[in-house]
Design an enzyme around this catalytic site. Structure first.
Site, mmCIF file in Angstrom:
data_model
loop_
_atom_site.group_PDB
_atom_site.id
_atom_site.type_symbol
_atom_site.label_atom_id
_atom_site.label_comp_id
_atom_site.label_asym_id
_atom_site.label_seq_id
_atom_site.Cartn_x
_atom_site.Cartn_y
_atom_site.Cartn_z
ATOM 1 N N SER A 145 0.841 -1.207 0.000
ATOM 2 C CA SER A 145 0.000 0.000 0.000
ATOM 3 C C SER A 145 0.866 1.242 0.000
ATOM 4 C CB SER A 145 -0.879 0.015 1.253
ATOM 5 O OG SER A 145 -1.570 1.251 1.350
ATOM 6 N N TYR A 158 -1.676 -0.735 10.368
ATOM 7 C CA TYR A 158 -1.793 -1.097 8.947
ATOM 8 C C TYR A 158 -0.608 -0.539 8.149
ATOM 9 C CZ TYR A 158 -3.648 -1.219 4.161
ATOM 10 O OH TYR A 158 -3.814 -1.440 2.811
HETATM 11 N N1 LIG Z 1 -8.730 -0.701 -1.589
HETATM 12 C C1 LIG Z 1 -7.696 0.114 -1.416
HETATM 13 O O1 LIG Z 1 -7.820 1.362 -1.495
HETATM 14 C C2 LIG Z 1 -6.328 -0.439 -1.147
HETATM 15 C C3 LIG Z 1 -5.243 0.461 -1.150
HETATM 16 C C4 LIG Z 1 -3.969 -0.024 -0.916
HETATM 17 C C5 LIG Z 1 -3.762 -1.365 -0.691
HETATM 18 N N2 LIG Z 1 -4.838 -2.222 -0.678
HETATM 19 C C6 LIG Z 1 -4.556 -3.621 -0.421
HETATM 20 O O2 LIG Z 1 -5.132 -4.396 -1.439
HETATM 21 C C7 LIG Z 1 -5.465 -5.689 -0.934
HETATM 22 C C8 LIG Z 1 -6.893 -6.032 -1.279
HETATM 23 O O3 LIG Z 1 -7.739 -5.005 -0.825
HETATM 24 P P1 LIG Z 1 -9.201 -4.780 -1.433
HETATM 25 O O4 LIG Z 1 -9.445 -3.319 -1.380
HETATM 26 O O5 LIG Z 1 -9.352 -5.493 -2.711
HETATM 27 O O6 LIG Z 1 -10.085 -5.442 -0.266
HETATM 28 P P2 LIG Z 1 -11.469 -6.228 -0.261
HETATM 29 O O7 LIG Z 1 -12.303 -5.893 -1.445
HETATM 30 O O8 LIG Z 1 -12.024 -5.991 1.105
HETATM 31 O O9 LIG Z 1 -11.014 -7.756 -0.393
HETATM 32 C C9 LIG Z 1 -10.249 -8.361 0.609
HETATM 33 C C10 LIG Z 1 -10.162 -9.841 0.321
HETATM 34 O O10 LIG Z 1 -9.306 -10.455 1.285
HETATM 35 C C11 LIG Z 1 -10.016 -11.495 1.975
HETATM 36 N N3 LIG Z 1 -9.478 -11.561 3.335
HETATM 37 C C12 LIG Z 1 -9.556 -10.645 4.323
HETATM 38 N N4 LIG Z 1 -8.917 -11.074 5.423
HETATM 39 C C13 LIG Z 1 -8.401 -12.295 5.113
HETATM 40 C C14 LIG Z 1 -7.635 -13.230 5.836
HETATM 41 N N5 LIG Z 1 -7.269 -13.005 7.101
HETATM 42 N N6 LIG Z 1 -7.289 -14.391 5.226
HETATM 43 C C15 LIG Z 1 -7.674 -14.655 3.949
HETATM 44 N N7 LIG Z 1 -8.396 -13.792 3.212
HETATM 45 C C16 LIG Z 1 -8.762 -12.623 3.797
HETATM 46 C C17 LIG Z 1 -11.465 -11.042 1.878
HETATM 47 O O11 LIG Z 1 -12.379 -12.115 2.068
HETATM 48 P P3 LIG Z 1 -13.051 -12.443 3.507
HETATM 49 O O12 LIG Z 1 -13.236 -11.145 4.219
HETATM 50 O O13 LIG Z 1 -14.287 -13.149 3.176
HETATM 51 O O14 LIG Z 1 -12.058 -13.318 4.183
HETATM 52 C C18 LIG Z 1 -11.501 -10.548 0.440
HETATM 53 O O15 LIG Z 1 -11.542 -11.649 -0.448
HETATM 54 C C19 LIG Z 1 -5.155 -5.635 0.571
HETATM 55 O O16 LIG Z 1 -3.866 -6.166 0.777
HETATM 56 C C20 LIG Z 1 -5.153 -4.159 0.872
HETATM 57 O O17 LIG Z 1 -4.345 -3.845 1.987
HETATM 58 C C21 LIG Z 1 -6.113 -1.795 -0.896
#
Ligand SMILES: NC(=O)c1ccc[n+]([C@@H]2O[C@H](COP(=O)([O-])OP(=O)(O)OC[C@H]3O[C@@H](n4cnc5c(N)ncnc54)[C@H](OP(=O)(O)O)[C@@H]3O)[C@@H](O)[C@H]2O)c1
Length: 248
Positions: A145, A158
């Site tokens: 991130s 985080y």
């Molecule tokens: N969205 C943003 O703005 C953003 C920015 C920077 C970085 N990121 C990074 O991008 C990645 C994905 O984020 P996203 O925005 O796509 O999130 P998201 O839509 O909330 O998806 C998160 C996914 O991870 C799964 N998950 C959560 N906790 C888990 C665990 N302990 N073990 C296994 N699976 C788990 C969730 O499924 P369940 O909850 O059903 O387990 C879901 O499939 C993350 O690493 C996040 O830190 C996101």
């Protein structure tokens, strides 16, 4: 001349792939011909339907913070395909505490965020390494991130966890052996369920970033696909933030 990435006969695991970036990336990798392992901790029905929908895929339920998940995931891959070529460590959690509110951060928040984001990422990588070393093109991509590279993000634990995974990326790139490429992708603000309701932040990014918008999951997937095809790239964090980090 550019050619589409061909991942035929490749097996790739994407943790946290029932939603957002992980789901889009799993679909994109499958569209390039890869067999895909879908994972999540809670959303089992979404995982099972995605695995059903993709041409050659398997869903493995499990929280990556649980050491049994890494073993189950790699064991399922070995049974089904007998090989693993790529691993995307995408699953992560946060806790919402404004960065300036240092007094509000608790040991339980640190433990949960570090155990999923850092230790879980490490455990899955560690379990996957023996199979990745056998591949003629083994690689790991860690989704980190902008919070790990700038003083921003949803909470202090985080942001620190993502900086730690960037450093883990360099250590694995140096020491994993087997000519495995290990890189990280550090997104800015991405439109996923994770950021639902973050309208003020979205407007701020649109006003501040040189590219004047937040990211779509496909923007992050584009960077990952580019890294998969970059056979001489390792140990790097690629920031995918529309230039936001240049401005803050
Ligand atoms: N969205 C943003 O703005 C953003 C920015 C920077 C970085 N990121 C990074 O991008 C990645 C994905 O984020 P996203 O925005 O796509 O999130 P998201 O839509 O909330 O998806 C998160 C996914 O991870 C799964 N998950 C959560 N906790 C888990 C665990 N302990 N073990 C296994 N699976 C788990 C969730 O499924 P369940 O909850 O059903 O387990 C879901 O499939 C993350 O690493 C996040 O830190 C996101």
């Amino acid at each position: 001349m550019t050619t589409a990435l061909d991942l035929t006969n490749r097996v790739i695991a994407v943790t946290g792939s029932t939603s957002g970036i992980g789901e889009v990336l799993a679909r994109r990798l499958a569209a390039c011909g890869a067999a895909v392992v879908v994972n999540s901790a809670r959303s089992a029905s979404a995982g099972l339907s995605l695995a059903e929908e993709l041409p050659d895929a398997l869903y493995v339920a499990g929280d990556i913070a649980d050491p049994g998940t890494a073993e189950a995931l790699v064991g399922a891959v070995e049974n089904r395909w007998g090989r693993l070529d790529g691993l995307v460590n995408n699953a992560a959690v946060t806790t919402a505490v404004p960065l300036h509110d240092i007094d509000a951060v608790t040991p339980a928040q640190w433990e949960r965020v570090l155990s999923v984001n850092v230790i879980g990422t490490f455990l899955v990588s560690q379990a996957a390494l023996p199979l990745l070393r056998e591949s003629d093109d083994g690689w790991i991509i860690n989704v980190t991130s902008i919070a790990g590279v700038r003083q921003t993000g949803s909470s202090l634990p985080y942001a620190v966890s993502k900086a730690a995974v960037d450093h883990l990326t360099t250590l694995l790139a140096k020491f994993a052996g087997g000519e495995i490429r290990v890189n990280a992708v550090a997104p800015g603000l991405v439109d996923t369920p994770w950021t639902e309701g973050w309208e003020a932040q979205r407007e701020l990014v649109a006003a501040t970033a040189p590219l004047h918008r937040t990211a779509l999951p496909d923007d992050v997937a584009d960077a990952c696909i580019g890294i998969v095809g970059s056979r001489y790239l390792t140990g790097q964090t690629v920031v995918v933030d529309g230039g936001l980090s240049l401005m803050i």
